[in-house]
Enzyme design. Sequence first.
Site, PDB file in Angstrom:
ATOM      1  N   HIS A 149      -0.812  10.143  -3.183  1.00 61.95           N
ATOM      2  CA  HIS A 149      -2.120   9.770  -2.638  1.00 61.95           C
ATOM      3  C   HIS A 149      -3.069  10.955  -2.556  1.00 61.95           C
ATOM      4  O   HIS A 149      -4.205  10.897  -3.012  1.00 61.95           O
ATOM      5  CB  HIS A 149      -1.971   9.146  -1.246  1.00 61.95           C
ATOM      6  CG  HIS A 149      -3.301   8.852  -0.625  1.00 61.95           C
ATOM      7  ND1 HIS A 149      -3.980   9.765   0.153  1.00 61.95           N
ATOM      8  CD2 HIS A 149      -4.111   7.771  -0.709  1.00 61.95           C
ATOM      9  CE1 HIS A 149      -5.135   9.247   0.534  1.00 61.95           C
ATOM     10  NE2 HIS A 149      -5.247   8.035   0.021  1.00 61.95           N
TER      11      HIS A 149
ATOM     12  N   HIS B  27       0.834  -1.204   0.000  1.00 59.34           N
ATOM     13  CA  HIS B  27       0.000   0.000   0.000  1.00 59.34           C
ATOM     14  C   HIS B  27       0.869   1.256   0.000  1.00 59.34           C
ATOM     15  O   HIS B  27       1.563   1.534   0.970  1.00 59.34           O
ATOM     16  CB  HIS B  27      -0.874  -0.044   1.264  1.00 59.34           C
ATOM     17  CG  HIS B  27      -1.784   1.121   1.442  1.00 59.34           C
ATOM     18  ND1 HIS B  27      -1.663   2.014   2.485  1.00 59.34           N
ATOM     19  CD2 HIS B  27      -2.855   1.535   0.714  1.00 59.34           C
ATOM     20  CE1 HIS B  27      -2.620   2.916   2.404  1.00 59.34           C
ATOM     21  NE2 HIS B  27      -3.351   2.654   1.349  1.00 59.34           N
TER      22      HIS B  27
HETATM   23  O1  G3P Z   1      -6.617   1.749  -2.873  1.00 60.25           O
HETATM   24  C1  G3P Z   1      -6.931   0.937  -1.791  1.00 60.25           C
HETATM   25  C2  G3P Z   1      -6.680   1.761  -0.618  1.00 60.25           C
HETATM   26  O2  G3P Z   1      -5.382   2.251  -0.805  1.00 60.25           O
HETATM   27  C3  G3P Z   1      -7.682   2.884  -0.562  1.00 60.25           C
HETATM   28  O3  G3P Z   1      -7.285   3.756   0.361  1.00 60.25           O
HETATM   29  O4  G3P Z   1      -6.970   6.130   0.660  1.00 60.25           O
HETATM   30  O5  G3P Z   1      -5.049   4.595   0.869  1.00 60.25           O
HETATM   31  O6  G3P Z   1      -5.999   5.079  -1.345  1.00 60.25           O
HETATM   32  P1  G3P Z   1      -6.282   4.944   0.104  1.00 60.25           P
HETATM   33 CA    CA Z   2      -4.961   3.636  -2.883  1.00 52.85          CA
END
Ligand code: G3P
Ligand code: CA
Length: 311
Positions: A78, A36
Amino acid sequence: MANNLRLLGAVMFLFGVGAMVNVPLRAQPAKQAIAHRGASGYAPEHTLASYRLAMEQKADFVEPDLAVSRDNVLICLHDDTLERTTNVAEVFPDRPSANVPGRARGNGKRWLANDFTIAELKRLDAGKWRDPKFAGERIVTFQEMIDLVRGHAGLYPELKSPQLYKSRNVDQVNLFVDLIKKNGLERPESLRTTPIIIQSFDEEAIRRVAIDLPTIPRVFLTSSDADLTDARLKELATFATGIAPEKALIAKHPDMVPRAHAAHLTVTSWTFSASEKTSFPTVRDEMSHFLYTLGIDALFTNNPDQFPRRP
Ligand code: G3P
Ligand code: CA
């Protein structure tokens, strides 16, 4: 590693094609770890350091969230704005953006990435906010990320905020499709060695890539109970190959996992982090519960080194 990736790529390709033509799966792919924002539990998100560490920790996929610069370059970021993860306030103190949607932090000023050219964005430090030892890390373009990861792990790009760009007359989806095709990432021979899965909260974006990049699996992200009804899952399966509810939603509706599988959708969840306090003793235990008790197929984690490969 290369053989594993080829096998994973072949399985993902078949999985995507199978879902597109609504064919029940005969072989489930192994559970998949998605890093992530890179290995962001240990290194500043969306930097080369974070992506390199994700691969060292054997993540199956590395996730870039995608934004667009003023001169239409896709970058890995992000937030829509720059102040949380860069020193933009020091470098461009007189260039905060006006009328930015969403909540401001600190002094209330915000700097939209889309107001800066790639040359300007490359002047920013994207590492030292996290720790001085990461000073000098830069914002990474999607092309640079592809060049780093391709052949070593899969790519799991998220189309972030396509509607924001649309309101500024920027077609983020089109820029993305063009770059994927320029790199040949949609071709079967590429998918065998570098699997790629597209994700977005934006339904229109997923519907468009289903048409423009039909060989690439695509996952619809959601935080809404309304997306988990049988009727909605059936509808999602007409344009997506998977659904990715946030983990609280799956915990609340664990029956959605077999129902989504019955609708020929993969199930992925987010986000699993060692720094978050949960009811599980460790993040490994938490991931194990979702993967092997609830039966999800893949998950996003800040700690790929803690991903349980078996129960
Ligand atoms: O993309 C899956 C997850 O990463 C969604 O949360 O806010 O970290 O992009 P975010
Ligand atoms: Ca994401």
